[in-house]
Design a protein around this motif. Structure first.
Motif, PDB file in Angstrom:
ATOM      1  N   ASN A 134     -56.720 -10.646 -11.474  1.00 44.83           N
ATOM      2  CA  ASN A 134     -55.910 -10.097 -10.813  1.00 44.83           C
ATOM      3  C   ASN A 134     -54.401  -9.755 -11.569  1.00 44.83           C
ATOM      4  O   ASN A 134     -53.797 -10.715 -12.007  1.00 44.83           O
ATOM      5  N   ARG A 135     -54.366  -8.483 -11.756  1.00 43.05           N
ATOM      6  CA  ARG A 135     -53.175  -8.049 -12.527  1.00 43.05           C
ATOM      7  C   ARG A 135     -51.838  -7.942 -11.851  1.00 43.05           C
ATOM      8  O   ARG A 135     -50.776  -7.558 -12.452  1.00 43.05           O
ATOM      9  N   LYS A 136     -51.750  -8.061 -10.558  1.00 43.13           N
ATOM     10  CA  LYS A 136     -50.641  -8.089  -9.934  1.00 43.13           C
ATOM     11  C   LYS A 136     -49.388  -9.005 -10.205  1.00 43.13           C
ATOM     12  O   LYS A 136     -49.714 -10.366 -10.568  1.00 43.13           O
ATOM     13  N   LYS A 137     -48.384  -8.668 -10.204  1.00 42.82           N
ATOM     14  CA  LYS A 137     -47.027  -9.568 -10.520  1.00 42.82           C
ATOM     15  C   LYS A 137     -47.404 -10.995  -9.138  1.00 42.82           C
ATOM     16  O   LYS A 137     -47.529 -10.523  -8.012  1.00 42.82           O
ATOM     17  N   GLY A 138     -47.125 -12.056 -10.059  1.00 42.91           N
ATOM     18  CA  GLY A 138     -47.221 -13.339  -9.166  1.00 42.91           C
ATOM     19  C   GLY A 138     -48.535 -13.806  -8.743  1.00 42.91           C
ATOM     20  O   GLY A 138     -48.672 -15.083  -8.383  1.00 42.91           O
ATOM     21  N   ALA A 139     -49.560 -12.961  -9.321  1.00 43.44           N
ATOM     22  CA  ALA A 139     -50.896 -13.567  -8.972  1.00 43.44           C
ATOM     23  C   ALA A 139     -51.153 -14.478 -10.091  1.00 43.44           C
ATOM     24  O   ALA A 139     -50.553 -14.622 -11.139  1.00 43.44           O
ATOM     25  N   VAL A 140     -52.441 -15.456  -9.784  1.00 42.99           N
ATOM     26  CA  VAL A 140     -52.535 -16.734 -10.503  1.00 42.99           C
ATOM     27  C   VAL A 140     -54.011 -16.675 -10.886  1.00 42.99           C
ATOM     28  O   VAL A 140     -54.964 -16.444 -10.126  1.00 42.99           O
ATOM     29  N   ASN A 141     -54.216 -16.459 -11.948  1.00 44.30           N
ATOM     30  CA  ASN A 141     -55.517 -16.313 -12.545  1.00 44.30           C
ATOM     31  C   ASN A 141     -56.229 -17.768 -13.378  1.00 44.30           C
ATOM     32  O   ASN A 141     -55.409 -18.343 -14.132  1.00 44.30           O
ATOM     33  N   ARG A 142     -57.356 -17.976 -12.940  1.00 42.28           N
ATOM     34  CA  ARG A 142     -57.605 -19.390 -13.383  1.00 42.28           C
ATOM     35  C   ARG A 142     -58.824 -19.144 -14.619  1.00 42.28           C
ATOM     36  O   ARG A 142     -59.720 -18.341 -14.249  1.00 42.28           O
ATOM     37  N   LEU A 143     -58.324 -19.696 -15.616  1.00 41.31           N
ATOM     38  CA  LEU A 143     -59.550 -19.558 -16.997  1.00 41.31           C
ATOM     39  C   LEU A 143     -60.114 -20.932 -16.931  1.00 41.31           C
ATOM     40  O   LEU A 143     -59.236 -21.834 -16.915  1.00 41.31           O
ATOM     41  N   ALA A 144     -61.492 -21.205 -17.101  1.00 39.73           N
ATOM     42  CA  ALA A 144     -61.905 -22.139 -17.300  1.00 39.73           C
ATOM     43  C   ALA A 144     -62.999 -22.300 -18.467  1.00 39.73           C
ATOM     44  O   ALA A 144     -63.581 -21.133 -18.764  1.00 39.73           O
ATOM     45  N   VAL A 145     -63.496 -23.483 -18.917  1.00 37.31           N
ATOM     46  CA  VAL A 145     -64.471 -23.479 -20.089  1.00 37.31           C
ATOM     47  C   VAL A 145     -65.243 -24.551 -19.666  1.00 37.31           C
ATOM     48  O   VAL A 145     -64.723 -25.912 -19.520  1.00 37.31           O
ATOM     49  N   GLN A 146     -66.583 -24.688 -20.128  1.00 42.14           N
ATOM     50  CA  GLN A 146     -67.589 -25.774 -19.946  1.00 42.14           C
ATOM     51  C   GLN A 146     -68.040 -25.845 -21.317  1.00 42.14           C
ATOM     52  O   GLN A 146     -68.415 -25.000 -22.057  1.00 42.14           O
ATOM     53  N   SER A 147     -67.828 -27.072 -22.027  1.00 44.86           N
ATOM     54  CA  SER A 147     -68.266 -27.698 -23.300  1.00 44.86           C
ATOM     55  C   SER A 147     -69.162 -28.765 -23.487  1.00 44.86           C
ATOM     56  O   SER A 147     -68.787 -29.673 -22.722  1.00 44.86           O
ATOM     57  N   THR A 148     -70.229 -28.443 -23.862  1.00 43.24           N
ATOM     58  CA  THR A 148     -71.145 -29.503 -24.172  1.00 43.24           C
ATOM     59  C   THR A 148     -71.447 -29.754 -25.618  1.00 43.24           C
ATOM     60  O   THR A 148     -71.183 -29.190 -26.411  1.00 43.24           O
ATOM     61  N   PRO A 149     -71.939 -30.887 -26.146  1.00 45.17           N
ATOM     62  CA  PRO A 149     -72.228 -31.459 -27.374  1.00 45.17           C
ATOM     63  C   PRO A 149     -73.021 -30.457 -28.229  1.00 45.17           C
ATOM     64  O   PRO A 149     -72.827 -30.739 -29.476  1.00 45.17           O
ATOM     65  N   GLY A 150     -73.691 -29.431 -27.838  1.00 42.59           N
ATOM     66  CA  GLY A 150     -74.704 -28.817 -28.845  1.00 42.59           C
ATOM     67  C   GLY A 150     -74.133 -28.213 -30.072  1.00 42.59           C
ATOM     68  O   GLY A 150     -72.893 -27.835 -29.940  1.00 42.59           O
ATOM     69  N   TRP A 151     -74.845 -28.260 -31.301  1.00 43.47           N
ATOM     70  CA  TRP A 151     -74.368 -27.505 -32.515  1.00 43.47           C
ATOM     71  C   TRP A 151     -73.097 -28.469 -33.119  1.00 43.47           C
ATOM     72  O   TRP A 151     -72.718 -28.283 -34.341  1.00 43.47           O
TER      73      TRP A 151
END
Length: 865
Positions: A134-151
């Protein structure tokens, strides 16, 4: 919001050799890959991890040790101070990670960041996520990451004897760059302000372990308000490089539908030496609308062995537990112990995977009140043709598919070759599926068991074959970095790259035919693509290795501090002195002692690689403006040394047993250490050897890689065709006759007479012997690069048709443009149509007696002979 989607059928697509039915819609992704931010952007970020996340603390042994449970989640709520014009997210992970922007998966790549050296290198992935926020001023965007042991923190990355796992626990690092409408820019790096927890429905995952998924648990980005703060993680301090080759993708265009499925319950005809035979209760020929009840076992045959993941549409009461295992082959012969079976006939054979039932599995717990949902595992991959499944309550499977996973994207595929012979076409298909399965972040040996590693001999023997089927230039830029990362300071290359659960030891770094990949692979990529960059990137490493060989005259006994006094040599050959089968040993006073003939054989083979490596180094030096005289002189010195050390004047070997073998003669002819009457006598002995073995090859990994081209170059193409069309064991078509859909590790991985080969090392998807397709491209189709004008600017076209093949069509999108070669017999006449791309030329030699080479320019040409 859970990771489930509404099901929608799409149109039929066609895969390699398989017509695909309608498949489930896959989750849509957001964001697209872009170039990385400047490297100094990382300065504003740190590696972060979940405080108290589970870590393994016990010692890792050879046959067990699962990764720690749970998935680490990292979340950031990012408010817009102003209206946003552009958002870029540069990411790196320690462990397999998935990205989400406002709950939507980011990017089409899977199994990020791929397999690299644990200490030295990580690969980053950067995305434009502007349209995902959401590019509007005042909007809040949630960035999230799932990480598991592989490699990173699982068994594939951890040598035996390690306390815990090498990588510790999963971690993440990123930089978000926001550009506002007014032109100002901010960067936000990972730090302790990010929220972190062990959370989400993935309760266990690892490259060997598989995936466990509890659909009753919400996704981590849904519960971030309950997370604590992340901690700074300092386990990795190596280099972060942008990913630019060998990314991993799913291939929906190759989605596989079941060829058959059945439910079994109960066993008949079991006795003291037989597991018996499963009792089939219901058949499901299309693999759709299956009901599995407690106590029953479902077996699904997808008709094609592949590196893949299952895609389910299914339903069951909430809390129902489903368990899947994956297999390459089914038990047969009434489950006879003597045939190496591990269960009743008709059940999935798992013993060749070499680990217990806690590995290579998929566990799923249903949620959602019995609704039909779609699911695929995202944190691992499997190698299989067959899926077997049980459940503790009734499960309805609307559909199940097999979704290939590979680093060969559809855009990379560059060549097709088909013939008028169905068996040869199946062999070609098997080779292509082997490449699809095993070019997966690194050129793996196999995708199914507890290896999936970048074995260097497998890599070098197949590298040219693979370059015809797909554009592998960038793939090998990435992998040769892995190879350099794993190189011994004295110059020897590791037999596995990147270094992993095997081959961290310094005495594992000069294995003949394995270590030589450090020179062979850059040469092949340069020759095929006219890519001097790969030479320059690897030059210092290659020189160090060549100086090591030169300093010891490539003598096995002199290099024992690096080779541990043993070589794998012509691995899995049918000849004497084969290492795995014990041919290198003899019994003295009741104990096994290494035969001196074996050490002589190894020194000879290492010397032959010394010669051919020096020849290649001279070419590459010249191509990059370096002085090639060092390697021209080294090659001559090596030839003189190997000739005088191992051959008599009449062309026979000083070590008598070598005169009874195919591989030593092939290497002598290949390296031009023999000439005149002595060479003719060696060719006669080689012809006789094939005759004595019923026109069957006896070669292993190394001998087979040079077998067909060496025969052709020495006037024995007739024998090459006999070997290609041979159906007896050992031969390529023996596996085809036995239902192979990929290339096997052993010529006798399975035989009708005896059943399974040795369980401790028996893969049914092991691409090395697919190197025969290089000869099909070079000789049958007559398409071969000229190292004097690489990248197919000049083409060597010497096709050798055979009436038993009937016809051939080859298309290759080379670095210089599209090359075509087609021939077809009409009676005794053969008509050949070929196309030379614009700007290229070709030296054309017809397969007729007395033919002289002719130069052809670009365009379409037709010749009848």
């Amino acid at each position: 919001m859970h990771r489930f989607i509404i099901i929608a059928a799409i149109g039929a697509t066609i895969g390699i050799g398989t017509v695909q039915a309608a498949v489930p819609a896959l989750p849509e992704t957001v964001g697209h890959r872009i170039d990385a931010l400047p490297s100094d952007a990382w300065n504003c970020s740190k590696w972060i991890a979940v405080p108290g996340a589970p870590e393994k603390t016990t010692m890792t042994d050879d046959r067990s040790q699962r990764a720690a449970d749970g998935a680490s989640w990292f979340c950031l709520d990012l408010p817009n101070d102003k209206k946003v014009k552009k958002a870029v997210w540069m990411t790196a992970g320690l462990g397999v990670y998935q990205l989400y922007a406002n709950g939507k998966p980011v990017g089409t790549e899977v199994l990020r960041p791929g397999f690299t050296h644990l200490v030295k290198t990580r690969r980053s992935f950067t995305y434009d996520i502007t349209d995902a926020i959401n590019r509007k001023k005042g909007a809040v965007n949630r960035l999230a990451v799932q990480s598991t042991p592989g490699w990173w923190a699982d068994r594939i990355a951890t040598p035996s004897g390690t306390i815990g796992m090498t990588g510790g626990k999963p971690a993440f690092r990123s930089v978000v760059e926001i550009t506002y409408d007014d032109g100002t820019t901010i960067r936000r790096g990972t730090d302790t302000s990010w929220k972190a927890a062990v959370a989400g429905p993935v309760t266990h995952a690892g490259i060997y372990d598989g995936e466990a998924y509890d659909a009753r648990i919400p996704m981590g980005y849904e519960t971030a308000s309950t997370f604590g703060n992340a901690e700074i993680y300092t386990r990795f301090d190596g280099e972060i490089l942008p990913s630019d080759g060998a990314e991993v993708y799913i291939r929906p265009d190759l989605m596989l539908s079941p060829r058959n499925a059945y439910i079994w319950k109960g066993i008949a005809d079991a006795d003291d030496t037989h597991y018996g035979k499963v009792i089939i209760r219901r058949d499901y020929p299309t693999g759709n609308n299956i009901t599995v009840n407690p106590g029953e076992t479902l077996v699904v045959d997808f008709g094609q062995n592949a590196a893949a993941i299952p895609v389910f549409e299914f339903s069951a009461p909430e809390g129902t537990k489903l368990a899947c295992h994956f297999a390459e082959i089914l038990n047969d012969g009434n489950g006879a112990y003597s045939r190496g079976m591990d269960g009743p006939e008709g059940s999935a054979h798992l013993r060749n995977l070499r680990l217990g039932n806690d590995f290579f599995r998929l566990d799923y717990i249903f949620g959602h009140g019995g609704r039909t949902v779609s699911y695929k595992p995202d944190c691992t991959f499997y190698g299989y043709r067959y899926l077997t499944l049980t459940a503790d309550a009734p499960v309805t499977i609307k559909s199940v598919k097999s979704l290939p996973v590979t680093s060969i994207s559809s855009e990379m595929e560059s060549g097709t070759i088909t013939t008028g012979n169905a068996d040869i076409n199946r062999l070609i298909s098997n080779t292509r599926w082997g490449q699809l399965s095993n070019y997966l972040s690194v050129p793996t040996d196999c995708p199914q068991r507890n290896e999936r590693l970048g074995w260097t001999a497998d890599t070098q023997v197949f590298a040219e074959t693979g370059s015809f089927f797909a554009d592998t230039d960038k793939f090998f830029h990435k992998w040769t970095r892995d190879l350099r990362d794993s190189q011994h300071p004295d110059g020897g290359y590791s037999p596995v790259a990147p270094g992993s659960m095997y081959c961290f030891e310094p005495f594992e770094t000069t294995r003949l035919g394995w270590s030589d990949a450090g020179v062979i692979v850059p040469f092949i990529i340069w020759k095929q693509y006219a890519d001097t960059a790969i030479i320059n990137e690897n030059w210092q490493a290659m020189e160090k290795y060549m100086d090591l060989l030169d300093g010891f005259n490539a003598e096995h006994n002199a290099l024992t501090i690096y080779n541990n006094g043993c070589q794998w040599a012509d691995w899995l050959s049918y000849e004497p002195l084969e290492t795995k089968g014990g041919g290198i040993d003899r019994e003295v006073d009741g104990r096994k002692v290494q035969r001196p003939e074996a050490r002589e054989y190894w020194s000879y083979l290492q010397g032959c690689y010394w010669i051919s490596n020096a020849d290649m180094m001279a070419y590459m030096a010249h191509a990059t403006g370096r002085d090639s005289s060092k390697y021209i002189n080294m090659a001559q010195r090596a030839r003189d040394y190997v000739r005088s050390r191992h051959l008599k004047a009449d062309g026979t070997f000083r070590t008598d047993i070598l005169n009874t073998m195919q591989t030593p003669a092939l290497f002598a002819l290949r390296t031009n250490i023999i000439a005149g009457p002595a060479k003719e006598k060696m060719k006669q002995r080689l012809r006789q050897n094939f005759k004595e073995h019923g026109n069957c090859l006896q070669t292993g990994f190394l001998g087979t890689s040079i077998l067909m081209s060496t025969l052709t170059d020495n006037g024995m193409t007739d024998i090459a065709y006999e070997l290609l069309l041979q159906h007896k064991n050992p031969s390529w078509l023996y596996s085809v006759d036995n239902g192979a859909t990929t290339i096997w590790e052993r010529w006798n991985s399975y035989t009708i007479e005896k059943g399974m080969g040795e369980a401790d090392m028996n893969s049914f998807n092991h691409y090395a012997y697919g190197c025969v397709c290089q000869w099909m491209w070079n000789t049958m189709a007559g398409i071969q690069a000229d190292p004097d004008a690489p990248g197919f600017r000049h083409i060597i076209m010497k096709p050798v048709p055979d009436k038993r093949i009937g016809s051939l069509k080859a298309r290759y999108a080379s670095a210089a443009g599209l090359i075509k070669s087609e021939w077809k017999y009409d009676g005794d006449l053969c008509t050949w149509n070929f196309t030379i791309p614009e700007g290229s030329t070709a030296t054309v030699t017809l397969p007729v007696e007395g033919a002289t080479p002719q130069i052809y320019s670009s365009g379409n040409h037709t010749i009848t002979f």
